[in-house]
Design an enzyme around this catalytic site. Structure first.
Site, PDB file in Angstrom:
ATOM      1  N   HIS A   1      44.832  41.405 -46.883  1.00  0.00           N
ATOM      2  CA  HIS A   1      45.242  41.970 -45.601  1.00  0.00           C
ATOM      3  C   HIS A   1      45.200  40.953 -44.463  1.00  0.00           C
ATOM      4  CE1 HIS A   1      40.779  42.841 -45.201  1.00  0.00           C
ATOM      5  NE2 HIS A   1      41.049  42.431 -43.963  1.00  0.00           N
TER       6      HIS A   1
ATOM      7  N   ASP B   1      42.678  43.476 -52.843  1.00  0.00           N
ATOM      8  CA  ASP B   1      42.630  42.928 -51.503  1.00  0.00           C
ATOM      9  C   ASP B   1      42.278  41.441 -51.521  1.00  0.00           C
ATOM     10  OD1 ASP B   1      42.932  42.900 -48.778  1.00  0.00           O
ATOM     11  OD2 ASP B   1      40.939  43.729 -48.343  1.00  0.00           O
TER      12      ASP B   1
ATOM     13  N   SER C   1      36.762  38.896 -42.176  1.00  0.00           N
ATOM     14  CA  SER C   1      37.465  39.197 -43.423  1.00  0.00           C
ATOM     15  C   SER C   1      37.953  37.932 -44.104  1.00  0.00           C
ATOM     16  CB  SER C   1      38.655  40.116 -43.160  1.00  0.00           C
ATOM     17  OG  SER C   1      38.221  41.421 -42.881  1.00  0.00           O
TER      18      SER C   1
END
Length: 408
Positions: A208, A238, A348
């Site tokens: 993402h 992911d 992230s």
């Protein structure tokens, strides 16, 4: 029958079965002697031997009357088993008793020379072992190319011994392997993090973070920026693999650990770029294992959150609740490590690290109160609810990502 005649005072030699000891023979024709004393020898004792220092003289060796001694004569020495002084008996035949051959001269120096062998061998082995220990990782990388990933168990320490077990030691050892990623798309821009895994410039991050990106910039720990391109993506886990274009030499690669060895309560360190603050270090513990985390696989969901925010806030679902927005209808669920190490938007794709400096997870989801419309600005920030993709999941997916990933 042939007889042997002996003179007075001589020792009878006899045959091979005769006595070798003169004191055991009778001498009826000899002159009277004191019975308490043995008769004097029929020849003068050999003079003392003068030898070089370090030479061992064995008992029974010496010089015979005519040079037939233990120093290289014909073997008939002047010891207790010798014959007559001239090497023959009364009949003129060769003496029946000869001294045993003297052992080799000077065995001690020989043993010393041989003793050097094992020590020399051990020293050689130690030198080779040191060379192997220092050059194994480099040699393997040179043989297999720049795409070799350093991997180890969680017991292997990347942190110097003097700083082992400290947050500062982990940060110093691993920070050069963590990068900041800026992704630009039609919907806006976002900031995330990544982990360098090969000297060729391969970087692991979250899907993402780079999903739908038209341009990717990577900023290294030393402040230099490079362009990167996507190699492969896996939205169901992911994960994404990107690679630097014209990667510089001397990249510091991270060591991927073994997430199967992680236990609840283990201390961990998180490194990333929250809110664009490159190289931010936080610490905490592993709060739980195997948490079911649901994230969106629709890149438009993330783009809606990213637009105008300056940093990513990817929506996820945990425990029946949704965080950071709506995950949408297209989702995927994976098992994650839960940590209370402070994570914020921008972490992230960064690293979750054990206290030995091994990467045990890739940070992927975190709850930020700032994204909750019911919260006030004073409560914004990390609330100790973060999740990371186990590094073993990353390692098992690496070959697929290099081939383009499951989304190709």
């Amino acid at each position: 029958m042939t007889e042997s005649f002996r003179r007075s005072g001589e020792y009878p030699q006899g045959d091979d079965h005769g006595s070798a000891y003169p004191q055991q023979q009778s001498h009826p024709s000899s002159s009277p002697v004191n019975p308490e004393w043995p008769p004097p020898p029929a020849y003068h004792p050999a003079p003392p031997l003068h030898v070089e220092p370090g030479t061992t003289v064995w008992p029974g060796s010496g010089h015979g009357g005519d040079g037939h001694g233990g120093d290289g004569g014909d073997g008939y020495g002047a010891g207790p088993y010798a014959g007559q002084p001239d090497g023959s008996d009364a009949t003129g035949s060769t003496a029946a008793f000869a001294a045993p051959p003297a052992p080799p001269q000077g065995p001690a120096p020989t043993r010393q020379r041989r003793a050097k062998g094992p020590f020399a061998l051990l020293a050689a082995v130690a030198i080779v072992a040191a060379a192997i220990g220092g050059g194994t990782a480099y040699g393997i990388q040179e043989l297999t190319g720049n795409d070799t990933v350093a991997s180890s168990s969680t017991s292997t320490s990347v942190v110097p011994t003097s700083q082992k077990g400290t947050v500062s030691g982990v940060a110093k050892a691993v920070s050069p392997s963590i990068v900041e990623i800026s992704a630009t798309s039609n919907a806006g821009s976002s900031t995330g993090s990544g982990v360098i895994i090969t000297t060729g410039g391969e970087i692991i991050t979250n899907n993402h973070v780079v999903s739908g990106a038209s341009a990717i910039k990577v900023r290294l720990n030393n402040g230099k920026s490079y362009t990167a391109s996507v190699v492969g993506t896996d939205s169901k886990k992911d994960l994404a693999l990107i690679k630097l274009e014209n990667a510089p030499s001397g990249l510091k690669t991270a060591t991927l650990g073994d997430s199967a060895g992680v236990q609840v309560g283990d201390q961990v360190v998180a490194i990333g770029s929250p809110e664009g603050l490159t190289g931010t270090v936080t610490s905490g513990i592993v709060s739980a294992l195997d948490r079911d985390v649901t994230v969106s696989t629709d890149e438009s969901q993330g783009q809606q959150q990213q637009q105008g925010s300056g940093s990513e806030q990817w929506p996820f679902e945990f425990g029946g609740r949704q965080f950071n927005g709506d995950t949408g209808s297209s989702t995927t669920t994976y098992k994650a490590l839960q940590t209370d190490a402070s994570l914020n938007p921008g972490n992230s794709g960064g690293a979750l690290i054990d206290m030995n400096g091994n990467i045990v997870g890739i940070n992927s989801a975190m709850y930020s109160a700032a994204s909750d419309s019911s919260s006030s600005s004073s409560s914004a920030g990390s609330v100790g609810l973060g999740f990371a993709i186990p590094i073993n999941t990353v390692k098992s997916d690496l070959a697929s990502l290099r081939a383009g990933g499951s989304d190709s």
